[in-house]
Design a protein around this motif. Structure first.
Motif: not given
Length: 396
Positions: A301-308, A337-345
């Motif tokens: 889970v930790s390595t997959s989250a890093y890849r996300v 474990l929740l991951i979010r990557v958000a940009d304002d492009g």
């Protein structure tokens, strides 16, 4: 004691028991045999010698597919059959047994030979060697005569030899299945490492491209920034080449362990250096928001989250050059474990088509394999949002 050591201990114990049994049976054969002539004595010594000769065949641990083993078994079985024929043909040959054993030590030794030939012998030679040894075992009681009781003993010894061959074949099939399973695990692991390496290289190569483009524009105005960019390009290129060399080395060596390190398998606790490297090559600063303790997570889970997170930052750098900020949020709950990557492009983007590379497609497969979910699309307030959720209880 580990499992391999315990298995080896049992093998040694079985070999010692076999040696003791062969020795006791050989003493029994000698005790109840009464030779009356020199020919009788020679035949008796030959029978005992054949029993002893079986020990070097079934005692050692042979290499799978051995050619010497079935060839030696064929020679030994042929010699045993020749001795049986000599006892039947020579005048008074059966009197060597004197009503005693026909060669119990030899019978036990030949049954052991049948087992090891079926377990370890070369496939093309093993059947013939096993049949020859079984035939030799079947005819041994005929040295004492052709009475119905002796024929029954011969049939019983054939059944014992067939059982030994069946056990040997069973162990051989089980070992082959285990080897195939190991090979499959290694192939899957190498494919997983290839996807990781793709993500790792894509992340660094896009950074190299962005730094090179930026250095070209500021070369005249700020030469010092060009030097800094070149240093970062050199460092990213060296890391990429080192990972590629490790990958090629592992793929060239089929016997390499499946857990050999190919690329840096970083986890969510190493997100800060990842964002720091991103901020050094992108116009939009990335900010990390952590809610909960990130230590003690399952490694997959930790390595997959890093890849996300890496995939999200790479996509932002590639497809959103006008983005001003990138927010990386990591939240741990008791179950998720929740991951979010958000940009304002503001640049228009679409989800990548299936089959186009290993980026988001391979990442989706990886997340779903852990029982999680992943989505990518436009945000409510604009920009682009990559969300992933990993179940922690299922992962454990």
């Amino acid at each position: 004691m580990s499992t391999p050591d315990l298995r080896q201990w049992w093998v040694r114990l079985a070999q010692a028991a076999g040696l003791v049994a062969i020795g006791l049976l050989a003493l029994f054969d000698l005790r109840f045999s009464r030779p009356q002539s020199m020919a009788d004595l020679v035949i008796l010594l030959v029978r005992v010698g054949l029993a002893v000769a079986t020990v070097p065949l079934w005692l050692p641990v042979h290499r799978l597919g051995s050619r010497r083993l079935p060839l030696a078994a064929l020679a030994l079985a042929s010699t045993s059959l020749a001795v049986t024929a000599a006892i039947l043909v020579l005048p008074g040959g059966r009197y060597v047994l004197g009503g005693g054993s026909w060669g119990l030590a030899e019978s036990a030794g030949l049954i052991g030979v049948v087992f090891v030939v079926a377990r370890w012998g070369a496939p093309r030679l093993a059947p013939a060697a096993a049949v020859a040894a079984g035939l030799a075992v079947a005819t041994l009681p005929l040295r004492s005569g052709a009475e119905s009781l002796l024929v029954i003993f011969g049939l019983l010894q054939v059944l014992a030899a067939a059982g030994a061959a069946a056990v040997g074949l069973y162990l051989r099939v089980m070992a082959a299945g285990r080897d195939r399973a190991i090979a499959l695990v290694r192939a899957e692991q190498r494919a997983e490492f290839a996807r990781d390496l793709h993500d790792f290289i894509a992340h660094h190569v896009t950074g190299i491209v962005v730094q090179a483009q930026g250095a070209r524009f500021v070369a005249e105005q700020d030469p010092q920034r060009v030097i800094t960019a070149l240093e970062q390009i050199e460092r990213a290129g060296a890391e990429t080449m080192a990972s590629m060399r490790r990958m090629v080395g592992i793929l060239r060596n089929p016997d390499a362990p499946p857990d050999a390190p190919l690329a840096p398998l970083a986890g969510v606790t190493e997100l800060a250096p990842l964002l720091s490297g991103f901020n050094g090559t992108a116009n939009a600063p990335a900010r990390l928001h952590v809610d909960g303790d990130l230590f003690g997570l399952p490694v997959e889970v930790s390595t997959s989250a890093y890849r996300v997170v890496m995939e999200g930052l790479t996509n932002t750098r590639q497809h959103a050059p006008d983005a001003r900020t990138v927010d990386v949020a990591v939240r741990r709950t008791p179950d998720w474990l929740l991951i979010r990557v958000a940009d304002d492009g503001a640049s228009p983007r679409t989800a990548p088509a299936r089959g186009h590379g290993f980026g988001l497609i391979g990442l989706t497969e990886r997340v779903r394999a852990l029982g999680g979910t992943i989505t990518a699309g436009p945000g409510v307030a604009g920009g682009w949002v990559l969300d992933a959720a990993f179940p922690l209880r299922v992962a454990r």
